[in-house]
Design an enzyme around this catalytic site. Structure first.
Site, mmCIF file in Angstrom:
data_model
loop_
_atom_site.group_PDB
_atom_site.id
_atom_site.type_symbol
_atom_site.label_atom_id
_atom_site.label_comp_id
_atom_site.label_asym_id
_atom_site.label_seq_id
_atom_site.Cartn_x
_atom_site.Cartn_y
_atom_site.Cartn_z
ATOM 1 N N ARG A 96 34.070 31.019 29.061
ATOM 2 C CA ARG A 96 34.381 32.088 30.048
ATOM 3 C C ARG A 96 33.208 32.819 30.770
ATOM 4 O O ARG A 96 32.944 33.374 31.751
ATOM 5 C CB ARG A 96 35.843 32.877 29.959
ATOM 6 N N GLU A 127 38.630 36.966 11.977
ATOM 7 C CA GLU A 127 39.406 37.662 10.974
ATOM 8 C C GLU A 127 39.719 36.914 9.954
ATOM 9 O O GLU A 127 39.929 37.585 8.764
ATOM 10 C CB GLU A 127 40.824 37.664 11.872
HETATM 11 P P1 AMP Z 1 35.561 39.770 20.347
HETATM 12 O O1 AMP Z 1 34.230 38.730 19.500
HETATM 13 O O2 AMP Z 1 36.516 40.224 19.215
HETATM 14 O O3 AMP Z 1 35.027 40.700 20.996
HETATM 15 O O4 AMP Z 1 36.055 38.744 20.950
HETATM 16 C C1 AMP Z 1 35.635 38.308 22.358
HETATM 17 C C2 AMP Z 1 36.063 37.029 22.950
HETATM 18 O O5 AMP Z 1 37.459 36.588 22.485
HETATM 19 C C3 AMP Z 1 35.679 36.991 24.242
HETATM 20 O O6 AMP Z 1 35.141 35.800 24.591
HETATM 21 C C4 AMP Z 1 37.334 36.523 25.119
HETATM 22 O O7 AMP Z 1 37.319 35.681 25.979
HETATM 23 C C5 AMP Z 1 38.146 36.422 23.707
HETATM 24 N N1 AMP Z 1 39.347 37.419 23.581
HETATM 25 C C6 AMP Z 1 39.376 38.303 22.566
HETATM 26 N N2 AMP Z 1 40.642 39.072 22.837
HETATM 27 C C7 AMP Z 1 41.078 38.482 24.024
HETATM 28 C C8 AMP Z 1 42.160 39.045 24.781
HETATM 29 N N3 AMP Z 1 42.996 39.979 24.331
HETATM 30 N N4 AMP Z 1 42.386 38.308 26.001
HETATM 31 C C9 AMP Z 1 41.712 37.469 26.182
HETATM 32 N N5 AMP Z 1 40.600 37.058 25.631
HETATM 33 C C10 AMP Z 1 40.162 37.538 24.514
#
Ligand code: AMP
Length: 176
Positions: free
Chosen positions: A59, A96
């Site tokens: 995205r 995780e």
């Molecule tokens: P992070 O590495 O934990 O910051 O996760 C970021 C990626 O996971 C992004 O590319 C988001 O598209 C996806 N993502 C994580 N949590 C969510 C959420 N609650 N809703 C939508 N997309 C999420």
């Protein structure tokens, strides 16, 4: 602020697993004015000139590509490992459970290029921090990251700020 855009983001509970509130930006993308306004506000929040906008699969590509046009910058793709056809450099990051790996073409960014990092959403920041490490390994100057959505309670934006980045997002949601 940006409540007009926030109203266009749909929340789907318990996706992809119980307890996660999935912030679905496809509903914002379907709205011509909402998408254009998002890109215009991200462009307005950009600090100084940038040579490349780096988008994170998948995205992030949508926002990076649209933002690169008004910024008169190129688009650099950061992809899941194994998808890019040329010689790549990669970076691992913790999930995780287990690890994941992102990659970019090793010749995508000449040392010293000013790169703006973009994704649709920052949660824990694991993906974005790995992207910053990867870009800096290639010699990029990465001083700013932009997201449509921040989940500030998960601490990702603050973790990026601790790595000397300016971090902006248009919309924030509490919790997971
Ligand atoms: P992070 O590495 O934990 O910051 O996760 C970021 C990626 O996971 C992004 O590319 C988001 O598209 C996806 N993502 C994580 N949590 C969510 C959420 N609650 N809703 C939508 N997309 C999420």
């Amino acid at each position: 602020m940006n409540d007009d855009l926030k109203a266009l983001i749909r929340t789907i509970p318990d996706f992809p697993k119980p307890g996660i509130q999935f912030r679905d930006i496809t509903t914002l993308l379907l709205n011509a004015e909402g998408f254009a306004t998002s890109i215009a506000r991200m462009a307005a929040a950009t600090l100084g000139p940038v040579d490349l906008v780096a988008g994170i699969e998948a995205r992030g590509f949508i926002f990076a590509a649209a933002l690169a046009v008004p910024l008169k910058a190129g688009v650099l793709l950061i992809r899941k490992d194994g998808k890019l056809p040329g010689v790549t450099i990669a970076e691992d990051y913790a999930l995780e459970y287990g690890t994941d790996r992102i990659a970019m073409h090793e010749d995508a960014c000449a040392p010293g290029k000013r790169v703006l990092l973009v994704d649709d959403l920052i949660a824990t920041g694991g993906t974005a921090r790995a992207a910053v490490r990867l870009l800096r390994k290639a010699g990029a100057v990465v001083e700013q990251a932009q997201f449509l959505v921040d989940l500030p309670d998960l601490g990702g934006a603050d973790a990026l700020r601790a790595e000397a980045l300016s971090v902006d997002s248009l919309v924030a949601f509490p919790g997971h």
